[in-house]
Design a protein around this motif. Sequence first.
Motif, PDB file in Angstrom:
ATOM      1  N   ILE A  11       0.908  -1.290   0.129  1.00 24.38           N
ATOM      2  CA  ILE A  11      -0.064  -0.121   0.024  1.00 24.38           C
ATOM      3  C   ILE A  11       1.123   1.274   0.022  1.00 24.38           C
ATOM      4  O   ILE A  11       1.582   1.550   0.989  1.00 24.38           O
ATOM      5  N   GLN A  12       0.954   2.093  -1.078  1.00 24.57           N
ATOM      6  CA  GLN A  12       1.695   3.204  -1.140  1.00 24.57           C
ATOM      7  C   GLN A  12       1.036   4.290  -0.714  1.00 24.57           C
ATOM      8  O   GLN A  12       1.622   5.223  -0.047  1.00 24.57           O
ATOM      9  N   GLY A  13      -0.438   4.446  -0.819  1.00 25.79           N
ATOM     10  CA  GLY A  13      -1.178   5.504  -0.156  1.00 25.79           C
ATOM     11  C   GLY A  13      -2.595   5.448  -0.119  1.00 25.79           C
ATOM     12  O   GLY A  13      -3.153   4.470  -0.641  1.00 25.79           O
ATOM     13  N   VAL A  14      -3.082   6.541   0.553  1.00 25.23           N
ATOM     14  CA  VAL A  14      -4.525   6.310   0.657  1.00 25.23           C
ATOM     15  C   VAL A  14      -5.057   7.861   0.666  1.00 25.23           C
ATOM     16  O   VAL A  14      -4.485   8.573   1.232  1.00 25.23           O
ATOM     17  N   ILE A  15      -6.099   8.033  -0.100  1.00 18.81           N
ATOM     18  CA  ILE A  15      -6.691   9.229  -0.389  1.00 18.81           C
ATOM     19  C   ILE A  15      -8.152   9.281   0.013  1.00 18.81           C
ATOM     20  O   ILE A  15      -9.028   8.647  -0.575  1.00 18.81           O
ATOM     21  N   GLY A  16      -8.473  10.065   1.161  1.00 22.97           N
ATOM     22  CA  GLY A  16      -9.894  10.221   1.427  1.00 22.97           C
ATOM     23  C   GLY A  16     -10.695  11.173   0.418  1.00 22.97           C
ATOM     24  O   GLY A  16     -10.291  12.505   0.404  1.00 22.97           O
ATOM     25  N   LEU A  17     -11.737  10.844   0.149  1.00 29.22           N
ATOM     26  CA  LEU A  17     -12.489  11.753  -0.791  1.00 29.22           C
ATOM     27  C   LEU A  17     -13.742  12.283   0.012  1.00 29.22           C
ATOM     28  O   LEU A  17     -14.231  11.560   0.865  1.00 29.22           O
ATOM     29  N   PRO A  18     -14.459  13.352  -0.792  1.00 26.92           N
ATOM     30  CA  PRO A  18     -15.624  13.734  -0.213  1.00 26.92           C
ATOM     31  C   PRO A  18     -16.745  12.860  -0.162  1.00 26.92           C
ATOM     32  O   PRO A  18     -16.734  11.704  -0.982  1.00 26.92           O
ATOM     33  N   ALA A  19     -17.878  12.830   0.583  1.00 23.82           N
ATOM     34  CA  ALA A  19     -18.998  12.089   0.524  1.00 23.82           C
ATOM     35  C   ALA A  19     -19.796  12.208  -0.672  1.00 23.82           C
ATOM     36  O   ALA A  19     -19.624  13.510  -1.323  1.00 23.82           O
ATOM     37  N   ASN A  20     -20.612  11.517  -1.203  1.00 21.84           N
ATOM     38  CA  ASN A  20     -21.679  11.773  -2.193  1.00 21.84           C
ATOM     39  C   ASN A  20     -21.116  12.282  -3.580  1.00 21.84           C
ATOM     40  O   ASN A  20     -21.488  13.073  -4.282  1.00 21.84           O
ATOM     41  N   LEU A  21     -19.876  11.480  -4.025  1.00 17.97           N
ATOM     42  CA  LEU A  21     -19.518  11.746  -5.305  1.00 17.97           C
ATOM     43  C   LEU A  21     -19.851  10.652  -6.083  1.00 17.97           C
ATOM     44  O   LEU A  21     -19.905  11.090  -7.465  1.00 17.97           O
ATOM     45  N   PHE A  22     -20.216   9.540  -5.892  1.00 17.86           N
ATOM     46  CA  PHE A  22     -20.430   8.601  -6.868  1.00 17.86           C
ATOM     47  C   PHE A  22     -21.984   8.210  -6.837  1.00 17.86           C
ATOM     48  O   PHE A  22     -22.855   8.799  -6.029  1.00 17.86           O
ATOM     49  N   TYR A  23     -22.344   7.849  -8.090  1.00 18.79           N
ATOM     50  CA  TYR A  23     -24.037   7.828  -8.261  1.00 18.79           C
ATOM     51  C   TYR A  23     -24.544   6.269  -7.696  1.00 18.79           C
ATOM     52  O   TYR A  23     -25.534   6.191  -7.918  1.00 18.79           O
ATOM     53  N   GLY A  24     -23.524   5.532  -7.353  1.00 21.06           N
ATOM     54  CA  GLY A  24     -24.152   4.193  -6.642  1.00 21.06           C
ATOM     55  C   GLY A  24     -24.240   4.346  -5.228  1.00 21.06           C
ATOM     56  O   GLY A  24     -24.965   3.526  -4.507  1.00 21.06           O
ATOM     57  N   THR A  25     -23.704   5.407  -4.640  1.00 20.55           N
ATOM     58  CA  THR A  25     -23.922   5.427  -3.150  1.00 20.55           C
ATOM     59  C   THR A  25     -23.488   6.862  -2.765  1.00 20.55           C
ATOM     60  O   THR A  25     -22.942   7.559  -3.479  1.00 20.55           O
ATOM     61  N   GLY A  26     -24.123   7.300  -1.478  1.00 16.77           N
ATOM     62  CA  GLY A  26     -23.754   8.595  -0.873  1.00 16.77           C
ATOM     63  C   GLY A  26     -22.503   8.517  -0.040  1.00 16.77           C
ATOM     64  O   GLY A  26     -22.347   9.510   0.515  1.00 16.77           O
ATOM     65  N   ILE A  27     -22.123   7.221   0.243  1.00 14.55           N
ATOM     66  CA  ILE A  27     -21.071   7.265   1.397  1.00 14.55           C
ATOM     67  C   ILE A  27     -19.676   7.903   0.927  1.00 14.55           C
ATOM     68  O   ILE A  27     -19.455   7.678  -0.168  1.00 14.55           O
ATOM     69  N   PRO A  28     -18.994   8.349   1.697  1.00 19.61           N
ATOM     70  CA  PRO A  28     -17.520   8.801   1.538  1.00 19.61           C
ATOM     71  C   PRO A  28     -16.717   7.598   1.121  1.00 19.61           C
ATOM     72  O   PRO A  28     -17.112   6.442   1.618  1.00 19.61           O
ATOM     73  N   ALA A  29     -15.790   7.674   0.101  1.00 19.81           N
ATOM     74  CA  ALA A  29     -14.987   6.661  -0.428  1.00 19.81           C
ATOM     75  C   ALA A  29     -13.370   6.952  -0.399  1.00 19.81           C
ATOM     76  O   ALA A  29     -13.184   8.196   0.094  1.00 19.81           O
ATOM     77  N   CYS A  30     -12.750   6.137  -0.576  1.00 21.09           N
ATOM     78  CA  CYS A  30     -11.090   6.504  -0.476  1.00 21.09           C
ATOM     79  C   CYS A  30     -10.476   5.692  -1.749  1.00 21.09           C
ATOM     80  O   CYS A  30     -11.182   5.089  -2.200  1.00 21.09           O
ATOM     81  N   ILE A  31      -9.389   6.279  -2.070  1.00 18.96           N
ATOM     82  CA  ILE A  31      -8.686   5.750  -3.057  1.00 18.96           C
ATOM     83  C   ILE A  31      -7.364   4.962  -2.443  1.00 18.96           C
ATOM     84  O   ILE A  31      -6.741   5.570  -1.819  1.00 18.96           O
ATOM     85  N   VAL A  32      -7.295   3.650  -2.671  1.00 16.99           N
ATOM     86  CA  VAL A  32      -6.036   2.856  -2.078  1.00 16.99           C
ATOM     87  C   VAL A  32      -5.203   3.061  -3.417  1.00 16.99           C
ATOM     88  O   VAL A  32      -5.537   2.162  -4.192  1.00 16.99           O
ATOM     89  N   VAL A  33      -3.881   3.100  -3.366  1.00 22.41           N
ATOM     90  CA  VAL A  33      -2.978   3.136  -4.239  1.00 22.41           C
ATOM     91  C   VAL A  33      -2.061   2.112  -3.955  1.00 22.41           C
ATOM     92  O   VAL A  33      -1.412   1.866  -2.981  1.00 22.41           O
TER      93      VAL A  33
END
Length: 812
Positions: A339-361
Amino acid sequence: MVLKKSDLYRSLWKSCDELRGGMDASQYKDYILTLLFVKYVSDKAKVDPNTLVDVPPEASFDAMLAAKGQKDIGERLNKVITKLAEANETLRNVIDLADFNDEEKLGKGKDMQDRLSKLVTIFNDLDFRGSRAEGDDLLGDAYEYLMRHFATESGKSKGQFYTPAEVSRVLAKVVGIGPGTRQDQTVYDPTCGSGSLLLKVAAESPRGITIYGQEKDNGTWALAVMNMVLHGNADADIRKGNTIADPQFTTNDRLRTFNFAVANPPFSDKAWMNGLEQTYNRFEYGRPPAKNGDYAFLLHVLTSLKSAGKAAIILPHGVLFRGGAEATIRRNLLTRGFIQGVIGLPANLFYGTGIPACIVVLDKENATGRAGVFMIDASKGFVKDGPKNRLRSQDIHKIVDVFTRQVEVERYARMVPLAEIADPKNDYNLNIPRYIDSSKPEDLQDLHAHLHGGIPNRDLELLGGYWEAFPLLRGQLFAPNRPGYSDLTIDVEKVQQVVLDTPAFQRFADEARHLGAEWLAAHRERLAGITADTKPGDLIAAIGDDLLARFKPLPLLDEYDIYEQLMSYWHDTMHDDVYLIMNDGWVDAAKPRKTIEDKERKLSETPDLVVGSGRSATKYKMDLIPPALIATRYFAEEQVQLDELTAIAEEKSRALEEYIEEHAVEDGLLADAMDEDRVSRALAAARLRIAKREKSDPDEIDALEHVLGLYDAEAAAKKAVKEAQAQLDLATLKKYGDLTEDHIKTLVLDDKWGAVVVRRVAGEVDALTLDLVARIQELGERYAATVEDLNEELETLEGKVAAHLAAMGVNS
């Protein structure tokens, strides 16, 4: 003269949306995108005999157009699409999934006939013969626009086929794909949906990259295949099937490996084990829980990477901190450095869900000896966009810059040592708030200051950036009170003027304006050289990155805020302008055109200039150069005169309104001329005739004559404005015909684009000033009155009350 792209897309969506009737957007998109596909390949075949898609005459969009208005149009459209699929083996069971003769979805008889005829007409207006399919052409933008709207309208359960373009760009960049990526390198998306994420990745590799993807939903898989063809990636290998149970890219019972991988899998899939028999050695670091498939997809991606492979995967935040089997997997991945990095994203970005997500690199190449995980908390960088949130251009750029350079930014990003993550108090928990406190410092109330006065120096120290930029300002505003406290030395109302008058601030504002002007001068030749061969994406990337770099050394101002000002203007205006210039050339793009009133396409334009009146009026649209720019540069005196006449007319209207307001009251001089609290000229004239005949109160007659005089003065002033405006409009319209290409470039580059960007930069300086002033005023007012002051005021008020009571004979 072509339409602006933004107007074209809005009309396209509005037309499509109104024609869909009761059909769900997730179903309707199949019809719309199939028509878009046929139109595109047909147009390309007309200009490119070597196109990858064979389009026989009977399988072309022209054959669809010939079916317009026919009773059997649905059946005929199906035949056209079937023939196109038969002529191209790779399109079988791809473009022929939507049934254009389905009465339940498209209506019966005349209803279907009219609906499909209108749809064919809408797409006939699109011309893709010059489309370059390079990510910023008409087709790419139209497809992106439609997909985003379909995802929005489809709702949570059916909008997962589309990954927002902004998030896709982040994944493409942080995974390391760029100009240096070789064409023979590979990228893989195991849950590719409609392929939008893969295409954004491919767009980051100008030399090309080999694309692989898998999608389990049949209809969405077909969209992905069409999407690849539409965007010039017809050789992409997109396969159908359940990635976990039946991976399609395997070699000798092992997963095929790739240089890069990106994924936006379904969050917390509870049925991920359905049909699972062969694990393909994916779960050597732990088996994911049966009711949560997040790590199943992550491990699949990891196993699908070459020894030097890199990946970025979107997952819910739970993967960072959940316990049990997932904690074991997380620990194993961390200890092995994957795991090189983790990026926390804002909530409600995606069309399938409103929960906040992250990018795992993930990064296999540098796993050995990895000493930490780079974390970014980007959860607060977004803008509200309808029902969803959206990453702004500045948010994307900041995430990518900070992650790529591994720069630590207070309250935003830091390199977290593995030793800290492994510490028993954290126990390999990757929840971002454990390591980055992104909250704003609490605005504490100082009890001692409330009791004894003075502003706490602690609060002033938080404004340290201002004092560094303007060294003398703090001394001008504050004086020592006692240890730890200071007094505001001027009235709160005067703070803003003192700040603005400070020489250091004036130098700062001048420098910001100079940087903006310098930036424009540096790129003027490039902007003036826009032709049909210009690549808009490359253009805005170059000038945007340079603007950001120029403002980076300037203190106080956030260079990403400056960058966003340019990018928002690009999306709102410049992009359309560049598109017009590329298609029409500078001279033709600047020519006025008559407004479009197209009921069939639901397109009605607001005119920029109207010559004549009534039915004989001619309405014009000036897409590239607004009339105000012509008036300002070539008719300054006339514009000043018009402004003066307008001011006079406004004053006449104001005098009339005030006079009526004063006298149109009960028992007032204009009371008998009122109708529903309104005194019109007709009512006043009628009442005056009666008043004179009946020899009423002379004051009333004077008032009525006066109000009629005010009405006449207002009418005359408005007539003068109208005549002056008409003369200016005629002169302006004529001037458009006299403009040379050099004149046009001056108007667009200097008076329009340059002036707006420089003005927006100045707006950021003003906003920064207002923030400082507001904070100082807030602190000054907060601690202005001490408890002793309040007690004295209370005693004074009590004394007044007692005196009043005594005067009334009441004993206190």
